[in-house]
Design a protein around this motif. Structure first.
Motif, PDB file in Angstrom:
ATOM      1  N   LEU A 268      50.546  43.994  48.992  1.00 32.06           N
ATOM      2  CA  LEU A 268      49.134  44.137  49.363  1.00 32.06           C
ATOM      3  C   LEU A 268      48.546  45.367  48.659  1.00 32.06           C
ATOM      4  CD1 LEU A 268      46.724  43.246  51.093  1.00 32.06           C
ATOM      5  CD2 LEU A 268      47.639  44.646  52.957  1.00 32.06           C
ATOM      6  N   HIS A 269      47.445  45.148  47.926  1.00 26.76           N
ATOM      7  CA  HIS A 269      46.737  46.226  47.231  1.00 26.76           C
ATOM      8  C   HIS A 269      45.366  46.400  47.888  1.00 26.76           C
ATOM      9  CE1 HIS A 269      49.533  45.958  43.688  1.00 26.76           C
ATOM     10  NE2 HIS A 269      49.704  44.760  44.217  1.00 26.76           N
ATOM     11  N   LEU A 270      44.843  47.610  47.826  1.00 27.07           N
ATOM     12  CA  LEU A 270      43.538  47.895  48.433  1.00 27.07           C
ATOM     13  C   LEU A 270      42.603  48.535  47.402  1.00 27.07           C
ATOM     14  CD1 LEU A 270      41.673  48.311  51.008  1.00 27.07           C
ATOM     15  CD2 LEU A 270      42.774  50.549  51.245  1.00 27.07           C
TER      16      LEU A 270
ATOM     17  N   LEU B   8      44.081  44.788  38.598  1.00 31.77           N
ATOM     18  CA  LEU B   8      44.548  43.542  37.971  1.00 31.77           C
ATOM     19  C   LEU B   8      45.788  43.793  37.113  1.00 31.77           C
ATOM     20  CD1 LEU B   8      41.165  41.846  37.018  1.00 31.77           C
ATOM     21  CD2 LEU B   8      42.970  40.821  38.410  1.00 31.77           C
ATOM     22  N   LYS B   9      45.800  44.934  36.418  1.00 32.93           N
ATOM     23  CA  LYS B   9      46.936  45.259  35.532  1.00 32.93           C
ATOM     24  C   LYS B   9      48.207  45.576  36.306  1.00 32.93           C
ATOM     25  CE  LYS B   9      45.149  47.105  31.161  1.00 32.93           C
ATOM     26  NZ  LYS B   9      43.902  47.892  31.269  1.00 32.93           N
ATOM     27  N   THR B  10      48.055  46.287  37.422  1.00 29.76           N
ATOM     28  CA  THR B  10      49.246  46.794  38.118  1.00 29.76           C
ATOM     29  C   THR B  10      49.743  45.857  39.224  1.00 29.76           C
ATOM     30  OG1 THR B  10      47.774  48.132  39.469  1.00 29.76           O
ATOM     31  CG2 THR B  10      48.865  49.251  37.665  1.00 29.76           C
TER      32      THR B  10
ATOM     33  N   TYR C 161      43.341  51.728  45.123  1.00 26.72           N
ATOM     34  CA  TYR C 161      42.501  52.034  43.961  1.00 26.72           C
ATOM     35  C   TYR C 161      41.141  52.464  44.495  1.00 26.72           C
ATOM     36  CZ  TYR C 161      46.094  48.833  42.325  1.00 26.72           C
ATOM     37  OH  TYR C 161      47.299  48.223  42.099  1.00 26.72           O
ATOM     38  N   THR C 162      40.619  53.551  43.975  1.00 33.20           N
ATOM     39  CA  THR C 162      39.327  54.025  44.479  1.00 33.20           C
ATOM     40  C   THR C 162      38.465  54.559  43.344  1.00 33.20           C
ATOM     41  OG1 THR C 162      38.270  55.310  46.241  1.00 33.20           O
ATOM     42  CG2 THR C 162      40.037  56.414  45.021  1.00 33.20           C
ATOM     43  N   ALA C 163      37.166  54.545  43.570  1.00 35.36           N
ATOM     44  CA  ALA C 163      36.188  55.130  42.645  1.00 35.36           C
ATOM     45  C   ALA C 163      34.909  55.330  43.441  1.00 35.36           C
ATOM     46  CB  ALA C 163      35.943  54.198  41.457  1.00 35.36           C
TER      47      ALA C 163
END
Length: 431
Positions: free
Chosen positions: A337-339, A405-407, A365-367
């Motif tokens: 699970l990625h966030l 998407l890459k990781t 992942y954040t920005a």
């Protein structure tokens, strides 16, 4: 305050939206004193239309979308007003499920602008666009108007229209600067949508004690979740039953939250509209709402988008997400699970992240959101590092999406939440 008295040349919808953002000193300006003269000048009449007004901290979008779809299924020409939008502004103003055209919006904006200048007043973007929506519904002679309150209730521009039925989905702590810092204070603001002797549907068991005196003063007939209506979900059979004092109905599973669907059904059945069990059964599976427990596939990964942006909303998301994730893992035991996460600065980010810690998130992942109210990247990173391992901070949400998407691997799941704006930016990138 300087009042803009001559409109610059505006050629398209985008020009209008940019212009309307510029004419008032603040984006949020609570109160109806500036709105009412312009509203009266426009002479917006609901005539015979039946109006549902929906307030609440969370669940307004799902509830209004479901009410509108049921009414449309029952053959009524149905207007739906919601905010904010995800991708296109036109999503906010719909008739029979179709967003109105750019041309129709521009025409309405021009009418509102003329009335505003005649009254020598400034209006905020939200006030201008809401009045335009109400004007469009009136001129289209819609039978039913389903109106979502933007912020609070009592002082929200939507409240210039008298509803025939009021819904308060729930009351959590949000927008404390404008609405107060307790459920009791916020309850008074939300109950500002009540009118004499109309039904009130209240969507949770625990009602702030400040609402009842207002209900008694208005002589409202109240239908409250857990007392006057409820539902049972059968996990084994994947079915659910709705019940109130008059009926028990077996219904198809909605795409949206069952709870909000039950609130919407109660509102429709309590209205004077002619709505049958068949209308409910046909409408419920057809309701979709972008960004509300919104499951999609992109690049062989499962994505879930949810606009939850406060503690109450995240609790609601977790109730739905945890069983969904367990089921997903039975099919894909190696899935991670990625966030992708970002929020506005005026929200309680730490409370939201505490809740999200309950999820088995392997990578975040954040920005910074591209919005003037966005939380700064340095603060986001700081809050996330306190709660999670593996934080990837990027300069834009587009970059964060590409890195996700890459990781990640095919069959992994990527959850996107924290704000309407977070989801809009990620979806724009994926589309």
């Amino acid at each position: 305050m300087h009042t803009q008295t001559n409109t610059p040349p505006l050629n398209n919808l985008n020009d209008w939206l940019t212009y309307m953002h510029s004419i008032h000193v603040s984006a949020i300006d609570m109160g109806l004193s500036r709105v009412i003269p312009v509203f009266e000048k426009l002479n917006i009449q609901k005539k015979q239309a039946f109006v549902f007004t929906v307030a609440g901290t969370n669940g307004k979008g799902s509830t209004t979308a479901t009410i509108a779809k049921i009414c449309q299924q029952a053959g009524y020409k149905t207007a739906l007003y919601q905010s904010p939008h995800l991708i296109h502004f036109n999503e906010r103003i719909q008739i029979n499920g179709e967003p109105v055209s750019d041309e129709r919006l521009i025409q309405a904006f021009q009418q509102v602008e003329n009335a505003r200048i005649a009254c020598n007043l400034t209006l905020s973007f939200f006030e201008m666009t809401t009045l335009a929506g109400l004007l469009i519904f009136a001129e289209a002679n819609c039978d039913v108007w389903v109106l979502e309150i933007g912020l609070g209730g009592r002082l929200d521009v939507v409240n210039v229209i008298d509803p025939d039925l009021a819904v308060i989905t729930n009351i959590g702590i949000d927008h404390v600067d404008w609405l107060g810092d307790t459920r009791e204070k916020i309850g008074i603001e939300k109950a500002g949508i009540l009118r004499t002797a109309i039904p009130l549907i209240y969507g949770e068991i625990d009602m702030p004690n400040t609402i009842l005196p207002i209900v008694e003063q208005h002589q409202n007939h109240i239908l409250q979740y857990g007392i006057d209506f409820s539902y049972i979900f059968d996990n084994q059979q994947n079915t659910w039953q709705y019940s109130n004092s008059a009926v028990t109905l077996s219904l198809p599973l909605p795409n949206l939250s069952i709870h909000n669907t039950a609130v919407a059904i109660t509102a429709c059945l309590a209205s004077r509209l002619n709505i049958s069990q068949q209308h409910l059964q046909q409408a419920i599976p057809k309701v979709h709402l972008a960004g509300r427990f919104d499951k999609r596939q992109f690049a062989e990964r499962a994505w879930l988008f949810d606009v939850a942006h406060n503690e109450h909303g995240i609790n609601f998301l977790l109730q739905q997400f945890l069983p969904y994730w367990q089921q997903y893992q039975q099919n894909y035991p190696n899935a991670k699970l990625h966030l992708i996460f970002s929020m506005l600065a005026d929200k309680d980010i730490q409370k939201v992240l505490e809740k999200l810690q309950k999820l088995p998130i392997s990578q975040v992942y954040t920005a910074k959101i591209n919005h003037y109210r966005a939380c700064e990247l340095v603060d986001l990173t700081h809050y996330l590092t306190e709660k999670f391992n593996n934080i990837c901070s990027e300069t834009s949400l587009e970059k964060a999406t590409k890195v996700a998407l890459k990781t990640s691997y095919p069959q992994d799941m990527i959850l996107v939440c924290g704000s309407f704006f977070t989801i809009a930016e990620v979806l724009n990138c994926l589309n």
